[in-house]
Motif scaffolding. Structure first.
Motif, PDB file in Angstrom:
ATOM      1  N   ARG A 240       1.063  -1.034   0.100  1.00 47.68           N
ATOM      2  CA  ARG A 240      -0.006   0.156  -0.226  1.00 47.68           C
ATOM      3  C   ARG A 240       0.829   1.340   0.082  1.00 47.68           C
ATOM      4  O   ARG A 240       0.560   2.145  -0.745  1.00 47.68           O
ATOM      5  N   ASN A 244       1.287   3.920  -3.178  1.00 44.77           N
ATOM      6  CA  ASN A 244       0.815   5.456  -2.993  1.00 44.77           C
ATOM      7  C   ASN A 244       2.013   6.219  -3.435  1.00 44.77           C
ATOM      8  O   ASN A 244       1.609   7.146  -3.771  1.00 44.77           O
ATOM      9  N   THR A 305      -6.887  -5.589  -5.498  1.00 46.54           N
ATOM     10  CA  THR A 305      -5.901  -4.621  -5.286  1.00 46.54           C
ATOM     11  C   THR A 305      -4.680  -4.837  -6.025  1.00 46.54           C
ATOM     12  O   THR A 305      -4.126  -3.489  -6.638  1.00 46.54           O
ATOM     13  N   TYR A 339      -6.026   3.880  -9.199  1.00 49.99           N
ATOM     14  CA  TYR A 339      -5.941   4.381  -7.967  1.00 49.99           C
ATOM     15  C   TYR A 339      -7.256   4.277  -7.286  1.00 49.99           C
ATOM     16  O   TYR A 339      -7.266   3.862  -6.271  1.00 49.99           O
ATOM     17  N   PHE A 342      -7.761   0.690  -6.524  1.00 47.22           N
ATOM     18  CA  PHE A 342      -6.759   0.300  -5.459  1.00 47.22           C
ATOM     19  C   PHE A 342      -7.142   0.739  -3.904  1.00 47.22           C
ATOM     20  O   PHE A 342      -6.816  -0.159  -3.166  1.00 47.22           O
ATOM     21  N   SER A 343      -7.393   1.941  -3.901  1.00 44.84           N
ATOM     22  CA  SER A 343      -7.639   2.618  -2.456  1.00 44.84           C
ATOM     23  C   SER A 343      -8.792   1.928  -1.790  1.00 44.84           C
ATOM     24  O   SER A 343      -8.809   1.613  -0.825  1.00 44.84           O
ATOM     25  N   GLY A 346      -8.148  -1.920  -1.600  1.00 44.89           N
ATOM     26  CA  GLY A 346      -7.220  -2.231  -0.589  1.00 44.89           C
ATOM     27  C   GLY A 346      -7.448  -1.896   0.619  1.00 44.89           C
ATOM     28  O   GLY A 346      -6.935  -2.659   1.739  1.00 44.89           O
ATOM     29  N   LEU A 347      -8.402  -0.935   0.971  1.00 43.08           N
ATOM     30  CA  LEU A 347      -8.901  -0.699   2.228  1.00 43.08           C
ATOM     31  C   LEU A 347      -9.708  -1.773   2.770  1.00 43.08           C
ATOM     32  O   LEU A 347      -9.615  -2.104   3.759  1.00 43.08           O
ATOM     33  N   ALA A 350      -7.697  -4.494   3.736  1.00 38.89           N
ATOM     34  CA  ALA A 350      -6.918  -4.307   5.081  1.00 38.89           C
ATOM     35  C   ALA A 350      -7.685  -4.687   6.142  1.00 38.89           C
ATOM     36  O   ALA A 350      -7.396  -5.319   7.184  1.00 38.89           O
ATOM     37  N   VAL A 367      -2.899   1.586   8.650  1.00 37.59           N
ATOM     38  CA  VAL A 367      -3.086   1.342   7.178  1.00 37.59           C
ATOM     39  C   VAL A 367      -3.355   2.944   6.535  1.00 37.59           C
ATOM     40  O   VAL A 367      -2.835   2.978   5.599  1.00 37.59           O
ATOM     41  N   ALA A 371      -0.633   4.770   3.516  1.00 41.06           N
ATOM     42  CA  ALA A 371      -1.420   5.534   2.279  1.00 41.06           C
ATOM     43  C   ALA A 371      -0.649   7.238   2.341  1.00 41.06           C
ATOM     44  O   ALA A 371      -0.285   7.659   1.304  1.00 41.06           O
ATOM     45  N   THR A 410       2.335  -6.703  -2.650  1.00 38.25           N
ATOM     46  CA  THR A 410       1.140  -7.223  -1.972  1.00 38.25           C
ATOM     47  C   THR A 410       0.567  -8.540  -2.292  1.00 38.25           C
ATOM     48  O   THR A 410       0.045  -9.346  -1.449  1.00 38.25           O
TER      49      THR A 410
END
Length: 425
Positions: A240, A244, A305, A339, A342-343, A346-347, A350, A367, A371, A410
């Motif tokens: 992550r 970023n 992700t 992005y 991904f964001s 990815g969250l 997480a 986390v 970022a 990842t």
């Protein structure tokens, strides 16, 4: 009063999104527009002085990023251990007091950034803003794991990701199109975060926690930062962060790239920056909503992700091959798709890997700050790369490389099957 609002309801999600929208405006509008303009006014005298300005800007943003990285996890850890029995009832359980602290820190230091003409005071005040962002972000993000079931976490993560892009376009678009000077821009942001941040904090639910029972449930043999020893959690954090940084290399220096990489005059560059931000935002919002929906429908969150980071990498490659404004617009679209997905994915991913239920605030603070650190380390690295080669091609090439590296890192974290996620909540 806030307990009447059901966690995860439409009202909850709307207010949660609005709060994040303003937080992102406070962090990213100065990064994209106000700080570069302010520092350019204070330091650039023409000729090659612009490189000096880029370096100063990168250092200030990097220092702020470091402060935010420290503040976010610490505030999250403190909120996990906050004893609500010692607080007035209106301050809720354990998150609300920290959200208020972060909100008001942002407001006070935004005003200070705007009124000063000293480069180093600007830097110090920006650090204060970033501390406030870190504290508030940790508190608001913890609500996802505190209150939402697994099949709503993707939607909440999409709200965070989409509001990030909207925060840029609303902040940069409104302030840039109105031709406001930096001081007016900072003042508007300070008022917004004061009003909206306080309102959202007091309205979002924050039920009391049995602090004594929570303390008794803690494993005495577990270290305070034991989650960082969890292999899967650490691989996810590293990926992550790296991805970023790759994103920030491609976005944080856009204004300088337009001014000095494409030799556009100030008015043209500001207008084109708004166009780039709009393109980026549209694709971030679409990708965030789509990826959040897929994450809630049982798709492989780790896979989403990784693929998203690879899509993001194409942005830098496009601009390196063709350093024109048209190619930059296309690159911004790829960056937005990559992005945004991904964001969001990815969250949500997480939240699958959180090692300890009683440390949600701290771990989601970590986390968040990985970022944020990536977004604020990017300008420092970018400034060094610009200084090294006297141009921008290496910045975008490294954005391409680091996005790929973030995807590969990842892969080191385990895949979490949907049935496991649902049964564990």
């Amino acid at each position: 009063m806030s307990t009447a609002m059901k966690a995860g309801s439409r009202r909850w999600l709307t207010l949660f999104t609005v709060a994040w929208l303003v937080i992102w405006m406070v962090q990213l509008t100065p990064l994209q527009l106000l700080l570069p303009l302010q520092l350019d006014q204070e330091n650039s005298q023409g000729g090659d002085e612009w490189i000096h300005t880029v370096v100063i800007s990168g250092l200030i943003l990097g220092a702020g990023g470091l402060a935010g990285v420290i503040a976010g996890p610490l505030a999250g850890a403190w909120s996990d251990r906050t004893d609500s029995s010692r607080l007035p009832e209106w301050l809720g359980g354990r998150r609300r007091v920290w959200s208020l602290i972060g909100t008001w820190l942002m407001a006070v230091f935004l005003v200070l950034v705007g009124i000063t003409h000293s480069t180093w005071v600007i830097g110090g005040a920006w650090i204060g803003v970033c501390i406030g962002v870190g504290v508030a972000s940790a508190s608001f993000t913890a609500l996802i794991a505190d209150q939402l079931p697994d099949d709503q976490r993707g939607s909440a993560s999409a709200a965070v990701g989409a509001s990030q892009a909207l925060g840029i376009v609303v902040g940069v678009g409104v302030i840039g199109s109105l031709g406001l000077d930096p001081w007016a821009g900072y003042l508007i942001l300070a008022v917004l975060i004061t009003v909206v941040g306080t309102w959202a904090t007091l309205r979002l639910p924050d039920p009391p926690v049995d602090h004594l029972a929570a303390q008794n449930s803690l494993d005495p043999d577990r270290g305070r930062w034991d989650s960082l020893r969890d292999k899967d959690f650490s691989w996810m954090l590293a990926g992550r962060f790296i991805a970023n940084v790759g994103n920030a290399l491609g976005t944080s220096l856009f204004l300088f790239f337009l001014l000095y990489g494409l030799d556009q005059d100030k008015d043209t560059a500001e207008g084109n920056l708004i166009l780039l931000v709009v393109v980026y935002t549209v694709f971030v919002v679409i990708a965030s909503i789509v990826s959040g929906s897929l994450a809630d429908r049982g798709w492989d969150r780790r896979g989403l992700t990784i693929v998203s980071a690879l899509i993001q990498s194409l942005s830098g490659l496009i601009i390196v091959i063709s350093p024109t404004f048209t190619a930059t617009m296309i690159g911004a679209a790829f960056m937005g798709v990559g992005y945004g997905a991904f964001s969001t994915a990815g969250l949500a991913y997480a939240t699958d890997l959180l090692p300890h239920e009683d440390d949600h605030g701290r771990d989601l603070g970590i986390v968040n700050t990985t970022a944020a650190l990536g977004q604020l380390v990017g300008p420092v690295l970018g400034a060094g790369l610009v200084s090294l080669v006297g141009g921008f091609w290496l910045v975008f090439f490294m954005g391409f490389v680091l996005s790929i590296v973030g995807a590969l890192v990842t892969l080191g974290a385990r895949k979490v099957p949907a049935v496991t996620r649902i049964s564990s909540t």
